[in-house]
Design a protein around this motif. Structure first.
Motif, PDB file in Angstrom:
ATOM      1  N   UNK A 188     -21.633 -11.028 -60.336  1.00 57.41           N
ATOM      2  CA  UNK A 188     -21.113 -12.397 -60.279  1.00 57.41           C
ATOM      3  C   UNK A 188     -19.953 -12.501 -61.258  1.00 57.41           C
ATOM      4  N   UNK A 189     -18.718 -12.417 -60.773  1.00 60.51           N
ATOM      5  CA  UNK A 189     -17.578 -12.572 -61.676  1.00 60.51           C
ATOM      6  C   UNK A 189     -17.672 -13.876 -62.467  1.00 60.51           C
ATOM      7  N   UNK A 190     -17.431 -13.756 -63.758  1.00 62.66           N
ATOM      8  CA  UNK A 190     -17.620 -14.872 -64.668  1.00 62.66           C
ATOM      9  C   UNK A 190     -18.838 -14.675 -65.545  1.00 62.66           C
ATOM     10  N   UNK A 191     -19.741 -13.783 -65.108  1.00 61.93           N
ATOM     11  CA  UNK A 191     -20.923 -13.444 -65.893  1.00 61.93           C
ATOM     12  C   UNK A 191     -20.798 -12.004 -66.405  1.00 61.93           C
ATOM     13  N   UNK A 192     -21.650 -11.644 -67.333  1.00 58.07           N
ATOM     14  CA  UNK A 192     -21.594 -10.322 -67.954  1.00 58.07           C
ATOM     15  C   UNK A 192     -21.982  -9.233 -66.955  1.00 58.07           C
ATOM     16  N   UNK A 193     -21.236  -8.115 -66.930  1.00 56.76           N
ATOM     17  CA  UNK A 193     -21.613  -7.005 -66.052  1.00 56.76           C
ATOM     18  C   UNK A 193     -22.955  -6.402 -66.472  1.00 56.76           C
ATOM     19  N   UNK A 194     -23.637  -5.812 -65.504  1.00 54.79           N
ATOM     20  CA  UNK A 194     -24.910  -5.136 -65.734  1.00 54.79           C
ATOM     21  C   UNK A 194     -24.705  -3.630 -65.633  1.00 54.79           C
ATOM     22  N   UNK A 195     -25.569  -2.861 -66.284  1.00 53.58           N
ATOM     23  CA  UNK A 195     -25.457  -1.413 -66.249  1.00 53.58           C
ATOM     24  C   UNK A 195     -26.623  -0.798 -65.483  1.00 53.58           C
ATOM     25  N   UNK A 196     -26.320   0.343 -64.846  1.00 54.38           N
ATOM     26  CA  UNK A 196     -27.321   1.133 -64.122  1.00 54.38           C
ATOM     27  C   UNK A 196     -28.136   0.266 -63.160  1.00 54.38           C
ATOM     28  N   UNK A 197     -27.462  -0.178 -62.117  1.00 53.17           N
ATOM     29  CA  UNK A 197     -28.076  -1.057 -61.114  1.00 53.17           C
ATOM     30  C   UNK A 197     -28.067  -0.382 -59.742  1.00 53.17           C
ATOM     31  N   UNK A 198     -29.021  -0.797 -58.907  1.00 53.04           N
ATOM     32  CA  UNK A 198     -29.032  -0.375 -57.507  1.00 53.04           C
ATOM     33  C   UNK A 198     -28.831  -1.604 -56.625  1.00 53.04           C
ATOM     34  N   UNK A 199     -27.797  -1.537 -55.792  1.00 57.68           N
ATOM     35  CA  UNK A 199     -27.537  -2.592 -54.814  1.00 57.68           C
ATOM     36  C   UNK A 199     -28.112  -2.124 -53.480  1.00 57.68           C
ATOM     37  N   UNK A 200     -29.019  -2.915 -52.922  1.00 60.00           N
ATOM     38  CA  UNK A 200     -29.642  -2.568 -51.641  1.00 60.00           C
ATOM     39  C   UNK A 200     -28.929  -3.334 -50.532  1.00 60.00           C
ATOM     40  N   UNK A 248      -3.551 -15.048 -68.518  1.00 60.16           N
ATOM     41  CA  UNK A 248      -4.857 -15.232 -67.891  1.00 60.16           C
ATOM     42  C   UNK A 248      -5.746 -14.043 -68.233  1.00 60.16           C
ATOM     43  N   UNK A 249      -6.984 -14.296 -68.630  1.00 58.85           N
ATOM     44  CA  UNK A 249      -7.886 -13.213 -69.011  1.00 58.85           C
ATOM     45  C   UNK A 249      -8.284 -12.381 -67.800  1.00 58.85           C
ATOM     46  N   UNK A 250      -8.704 -11.155 -68.076  1.00 58.21           N
ATOM     47  CA  UNK A 250      -9.119 -10.259 -67.003  1.00 58.21           C
ATOM     48  C   UNK A 250     -10.268 -10.862 -66.194  1.00 58.21           C
ATOM     49  N   UNK A 251     -11.241 -11.440 -66.871  1.00 54.74           N
ATOM     50  CA  UNK A 251     -12.371 -12.017 -66.144  1.00 54.74           C
ATOM     51  C   UNK A 251     -11.933 -13.201 -65.284  1.00 54.74           C
ATOM     52  N   UNK A 252     -11.079 -14.056 -65.808  1.00 49.50           N
ATOM     53  CA  UNK A 252     -10.609 -15.201 -65.024  1.00 49.50           C
ATOM     54  C   UNK A 252      -9.840 -14.746 -63.784  1.00 49.50           C
ATOM     55  N   UNK A 253      -9.111 -13.654 -63.920  1.00 54.77           N
ATOM     56  CA  UNK A 253      -8.381 -13.116 -62.765  1.00 54.77           C
ATOM     57  C   UNK A 253      -9.368 -12.654 -61.692  1.00 54.77           C
ATOM     58  N   UNK A 254     -10.413 -11.944 -62.102  1.00 53.64           N
ATOM     59  CA  UNK A 254     -11.411 -11.477 -61.138  1.00 53.64           C
ATOM     60  C   UNK A 254     -12.132 -12.655 -60.484  1.00 53.64           C
ATOM     61  N   UNK A 255     -12.397 -13.702 -61.246  1.00 51.37           N
ATOM     62  CA  UNK A 255     -13.005 -14.912 -60.675  1.00 51.37           C
ATOM     63  C   UNK A 255     -12.074 -15.521 -59.630  1.00 51.37           C
ATOM     64  N   UNK A 256     -10.780 -15.563 -59.930  1.00 49.72           N
ATOM     65  CA  UNK A 256      -9.817 -16.169 -58.993  1.00 49.72           C
ATOM     66  C   UNK A 256      -9.758 -15.407 -57.674  1.00 49.72           C
ATOM     67  N   UNK A 257      -9.997 -14.094 -57.729  1.00 48.54           N
ATOM     68  CA  UNK A 257      -9.888 -13.244 -56.538  1.00 48.54           C
ATOM     69  C   UNK A 257     -11.215 -13.059 -55.816  1.00 48.54           C
ATOM     70  N   UNK A 258     -12.262 -13.705 -56.289  1.00 50.29           N
ATOM     71  CA  UNK A 258     -13.583 -13.561 -55.662  1.00 50.29           C
ATOM     72  C   UNK A 258     -14.251 -14.924 -55.500  1.00 50.29           C
ATOM     73  N   UNK A 259     -14.820 -15.429 -56.572  1.00 49.74           N
ATOM     74  CA  UNK A 259     -15.573 -16.690 -56.529  1.00 49.74           C
ATOM     75  C   UNK A 259     -14.685 -17.854 -56.086  1.00 49.74           C
ATOM     76  N   UNK A 260     -13.512 -17.997 -56.714  1.00 48.89           N
ATOM     77  CA  UNK A 260     -12.636 -19.123 -56.374  1.00 48.89           C
ATOM     78  C   UNK A 260     -12.062 -18.997 -54.970  1.00 48.89           C
ATOM     79  N   UNK A 261     -11.681 -17.785 -54.601  1.00 43.76           N
ATOM     80  CA  UNK A 261     -11.133 -17.578 -53.259  1.00 43.76           C
ATOM     81  C   UNK A 261     -12.171 -17.919 -52.190  1.00 43.76           C
ATOM     82  N   UNK A 262     -13.404 -17.507 -52.415  1.00 40.95           N
ATOM     83  CA  UNK A 262     -14.481 -17.829 -51.464  1.00 40.95           C
ATOM     84  C   UNK A 262     -14.674 -19.332 -51.355  1.00 40.95           C
TER      85      UNK A 262
END
Length: 429
Positions: free
Chosen positions: A36-48, A366-380
């Motif tokens: 979830x862009x805007x939240x802290x990244x997680x480590x060693x995860x499995x996406x099903x 613009x911060x790196x995280x805000x940019x990623x939010x603009x290209x994902x969460x905000x765009x959606x």
């Protein structure tokens, strides 16, 4: 007569035909996951991923056997995040010295194939959804629909229907009058009721949203400036007609008077917003409309104007003026809290370089995280698809990309996307 063996075979075949097909299950092992862009990244995860959608996210690297997975994708050494979205592209074009020759020589069918070629280039760059803000309509709609039906691969396309006034930025320019008469589209309108008709007509023929031009534009080959061109009553009628039929409205706008007029009319986004000052920023915040900044377009035309050979004198004069103003005013708007959705105006720049916009946004503060939010969460959110796009969460489309370097550490990492998945299908690995 049927033998007992034949009857048994037929019975088994019928049972198999009626049984539900086994789900296609994929596991993605993500070393670092920005679910979830805007939240802290997680480590060693499995996406099903099951049948093209995200089923769940689990801590640790899960085994294929536990999920009866068909495949395991190893991204343990990568930064994994939702697919990027570009809210302002023109898939069928690319600014070059031979544009006039193409318009005379290329058939509509060839333009359609060129647009599809550019769509695939954009997808390979990590942009799994784009908003095409103006191309040959039916050709774009056909590519959009073919992708949605699964007949061909490509990014998800949200396609515009354009509405603009006679002699405005949406109208044809730069050629002899006989050719302009031939190429003038039904989307060109004058007066509020004619613009209402043009809006409804665009929706009738397949537009996902309406794109208007409340001000002049740089690439119009007329010395008509970049100030307000559409009248208030025309803007109001376009927005009213579009919203009543469930379509959003995006307005190309450079000068502040045209930005404010479009926002007061109720548009959902401003494209470019070059000269957005305090009054426009106040209106942005009042309405909640998005700014789609297209800094890459401003930088590109500025470079072209200095080089010469591509832009006409009328275009070059406007390009120099716009390119110097765009980045500084974007920085002010962002710092003031204006909502931003990522967009490049690619076609002015080369297709596939869409991620350079992120670098320019970062240079503007613009911060790196805000940019990623603009290209994902905000765009959606802008395209009303937050329920299915923008984050890596259960139930959403498996639109997923990966880079070796974290863009949170270096935003230029987005210019080297190594893995692309669109709706569960691996497009680049």
């Amino acid at each position: 007569m049927q033998t007992k063996t034949t009857k048994l075979v037929l019975a088994i075949s019928a049972a198999l035909a009626m049984a539900p097909a086994l789900a296609d299950t994929q596991l993605i092992h993500a070393g670092e996951l920005l679910a979830v862009p805007g939240k802290k990244p997680l480590e060693e995860q499995t996406v099903v991923v099951v049948d093209g959608r995200i089923s769940e996210i689990v801590d640790g690297y899960q085994s294929a056997g536990e999920y009866n997975a068909d495949s395991v994708i190893d991204l343990k050494d990568s930064f994994v995040m939702p697919g990027l979205m570009d809210m302002h592209v023109h898939l069928q074009g690319e600014l070059s010295p031979d544009n006039d020759s193409r318009s005379l020589r290329w058939s509509g069918e060839l333009v359609q194939m060129y647009g599809y070629h550019n769509a695939m280039t954009t997808l390979m760059a990590g942009f799994t959804t784009v908003r095409d803000a103006g191309s040959m309509n039916q050709q774009t709609y056909a590519v959009r629909d073919a992708i949605n039906k699964g007949w061909i691969d490509g990014p998800r396309i949200i396609a515009a229907g354009g509405v603009g006034i006679t002699g405005g930025h949406n109208d044809v320019s730069g050629t002899k009058h006989e050719f302009m008469e031939l190429m003038t589209d039904e989307s060109v309108c004058d007066g509020p009721y004619d613009c209402r008709r043009a809006t409804r007509n665009g929706i009738k023929y397949g537009a996902d949203f309406i794109k208007i031009t409340s001000t002049g534009g740089v690439l119009t080959d007329r010395a008509t400036g970049t100030g307000k061109q559409m009248e208030d009553d025309e803007l109001v009628e376009v927005v009213r007609a579009a919203h009543s039929m469930g379509r959003k409205v995006a307005s190309h706008a450079h000068q502040e008077d045209g930005i404010i007029a479009a926002l007061k009319a109720g548009v959902d986004s401003i494209e470019h917003g070059t000269y957005a000052g305090p009054a426009a920023i106040k209106e942005f915040k009042r309405t909640g409309a998005y700014l789609v900044p297209t800094l890459l377009a401003g930088a590109t035309v500025g470079e072209m104007a200095k080089m010469g050979g591509i832009l006409t004198p009328a275009q070059a004069a406007k390009a120099i003026e716009v390119s110097t103003a765009m980045q500084g005013n974007f920085e002010k708007a962002h710092k003031a809290g204006v909502k931003v959705a990522y967009g490049t105006d690619t076609a002015v720049s080369k297709h596939g370089l869409n991620a350079r916009e992120a670098e320019l946004m970062n240079n503007a503060g613009m911060s790196e995280m805000d940019i990623l939010v603009s290209a994902t969460v905000n765009a959606a959110d802008l395209i009303d698809m937050s329920d299915s796009l923008g984050t890596i969460e259960a139930g959403k489309h498996a639109d997923i990309i990966a880079t070796r370097i974290s863009p949170l550490d270096d935003i230029k990492a987005l210019q080297n996307v190594g893995f692309v998945m669109k709706s569960g299908k691996v497009m680049k690995e």
